[in-house]
Design an enzyme around this catalytic site. Structure first.
Site, PDB file in Angstrom:
ATOM      1  N   LYS A   6     -75.730 -19.698  34.759  1.00 29.37           N
ATOM      2  CA  LYS A   6     -76.021 -20.592  35.890  1.00 29.37           C
ATOM      3  C   LYS A   6     -75.923 -19.817  37.212  1.00 29.37           C
ATOM      4  CE  LYS A   6     -71.190 -22.072  35.933  1.00 29.37           C
ATOM      5  NZ  LYS A   6     -70.231 -23.068  35.422  1.00 29.37           N
ATOM      6  N   TYR A 229     -69.065  -9.884  67.708  1.00 26.47           N
ATOM      7  CA  TYR A 229     -68.970 -11.212  68.332  1.00 26.47           C
ATOM      8  C   TYR A 229     -67.523 -11.611  68.568  1.00 26.47           C
ATOM      9  CZ  TYR A 229     -73.900 -11.829  67.187  1.00 26.47           C
ATOM     10  OH  TYR A 229     -75.249 -11.684  67.108  1.00 26.47           O
TER      11      TYR A 229
HETATM   12  C1  LIG Z   1     -69.347 -22.372  34.638  1.00 24.70           C
HETATM   13  C2  LIG Z   1     -68.863 -22.902  33.352  1.00 24.70           C
HETATM   14  C3  LIG Z   1     -68.353 -22.037  32.379  1.00 24.70           C
HETATM   15  C4  LIG Z   1     -68.093 -20.565  32.621  1.00 24.70           C
HETATM   16  O1  LIG Z   1     -66.939 -20.443  33.387  1.00 24.70           O
HETATM   17  P1  LIG Z   1     -66.285 -18.984  33.732  1.00 24.70           P
HETATM   18  O2  LIG Z   1     -65.001 -19.345  34.357  1.00 24.70           O
HETATM   19  O3  LIG Z   1     -67.217 -18.327  34.689  1.00 24.70           O
HETATM   20  O4  LIG Z   1     -66.151 -18.266  32.454  1.00 24.70           O
HETATM   21  C5  LIG Z   1     -68.014 -22.579  31.150  1.00 24.70           C
HETATM   22  N1  LIG Z   1     -68.174 -23.902  30.905  1.00 24.70           N
HETATM   23  C6  LIG Z   1     -68.639 -24.766  31.828  1.00 24.70           C
HETATM   24  C7  LIG Z   1     -68.778 -26.203  31.504  1.00 24.70           C
HETATM   25  C8  LIG Z   1     -68.985 -24.294  33.090  1.00 24.70           C
HETATM   26  O5  LIG Z   1     -69.433 -25.157  34.012  1.00 24.70           O
END
Ligand SMILES: *Cc1c(COP(=O)(O)O)cnc(C)c1O
Length: 333
Positions: A6, A229
């Site tokens: 993702k 800045y």
């Molecule tokens: C993002 C996510 C993961 C992976 O999590 P990490 O901490 O990056 O390993 C696993 N399961 C679900 C449901 C997630 O949303």
């Protein structure tokens, strides 16, 4: 394994990374939504796609058509998928999401036996899996142990492992710190990119991403001259200042300013002085006369853990990685 890709594979590049994991033979690619699923399908990558988040009703016809795998959090959602699957003459594989503490999706645990019985009546659906999620596997061991035990109990209550082809609970911290029972699918994200959510396990992993830029300009400023800045940094001596061609517009967090952030150039660390601006930031290289324009600068990577940058920006490694913007050219080695 479900490789979680993702948010553009945590900023590493969705299609490129998804292809690597698909070729490595993972069971699923985990994406946030239909937009990401589409991109993977359009890239011609062949692997089952699991939707970690909920979908809009209007997206569900496409989900059924493409055979993407949703997790189910409500009966209304299940009935809608069921109707659409039957309309297409299909049976859609879905996973039952259980909320054991995350509070973001899924059925509350005590309702699950009733819910499963109702879902099993829906002819257009096949309840292929069961999953839950860990909200604090990297910070609350007692609660997380309780979740693992509860998840195992739920599976036993529902008839044992044989009821579900896929059973999954653990993200990276869950996999590195615990021993899941009754599970046969892992859902790692962060650790696939070489970053451990638990400091003790970082040695097992090698970070995949190095964020680099270059020195674009070198000048010497007199004592008493402001830098960047807000003029939060004023030179106290004649200062050799190197300007770097990267800023928060590239996703390097502006909030590190004031927390002694550093970069790595030609084997040495140099402090970022003044605020990080949109496209540029400045470092003090007075001690290193050999540094010249064009020199490569590491913002994080082998010499500076991304966790360090995250901590100085008062955030987490996931946030820094996913925040690296499209302007930064990705090179794959
Ligand atoms: C993002 C996510 C993961 C992976 O999590 P990490 O901490 O990056 O390993 C696993 N399961 C679900 C449901 C997630 O949303």
């Amino acid at each position: 394994m479900m490789a979680v890709v993702k948010a553009g594979a945590y900023g590493h590049g969705l299609e490129e990374v998804a292809r690597v994991f698909a070729d490595a033979g993972v069971a699923f690619l985990g994406v946030a939504n239909v937009g990401e699923a589409r991109r993977i399908a359009q890239a011609g990558i062949e692997c089952r796609i699991y939707l970690l988040g909920a979908s809009w009703s209007e997206e569900r016809r496409e989900i059924v058509e493409r055979g993407w795998t949703p997790c189910i959090s409500s009966l209304a959602e299940a009935q809608d998928f069921d109707a659409r699957a039957r309309a297409q003459g299909k049976i859609l594989a879905v996973h039952l999401a259980v909320d054991t503490g995350m509070g973001r999706g899924g059925f509350v645990a005590e309702n699950v036996p009733t819910v499963l019985a109702e879902l099993q009546q829906l002819r257009g659906l096949y309840i292929e899996g069961i999953g839950s999620h860990l909200p604090s596997a990297d910070e609350d061991e007692e609660f997380t142990r309780g979740q693992f035990a509860q998840f195992a109990r739920i599976i036993e209550e529902l008839g044992g492992e044989a009821t579900f082809a896929w059973r999954h609970l653990a993200n990276s911290a869950g996999l590195l710190g615990y021993a899941p029972q009754h599970c046969n699918l892992a859902r790692p994200g962060l650790m696939l990119y070489g970053i451990s959510p638990l400091a003790a396990q970082q040695g097992m992993l090698r970070p995949a991403m190095t964020l680099k830029s270059r020195v674009t300009l070198i000048r010497t400023l007199p004592a008493g001259h402001g830098v960047s800045y807000g003029r939060s940094f004023i030179t106290t001596r004649p200062t050799r200042v190197a300007t770097i061609g990267m800023g928060y517009g590239d996703g390097y967090p502006r909030h590190v300013s004031g927390h002694a952030p550093r970069v790595f150039v030609r084997g040495l660390y140099f402090p970022i002085i003044g605020r990080v601006t949109m496209d540029q930031m400045m470092i003090d290289v007075t001690e290193a006369p050999d540094i010249i324009e064009g020199d490569e600068v590491e913002l994080f990577g082998p010499h500076i853990p991304v966790q360090e940058v995250a901590q100085k920006a008062d955030t987490i490694a996931w946030h820094v990685l996913t925040g690296i913007t499209a302007r930064v050219v990705r090179r794959y080695v």
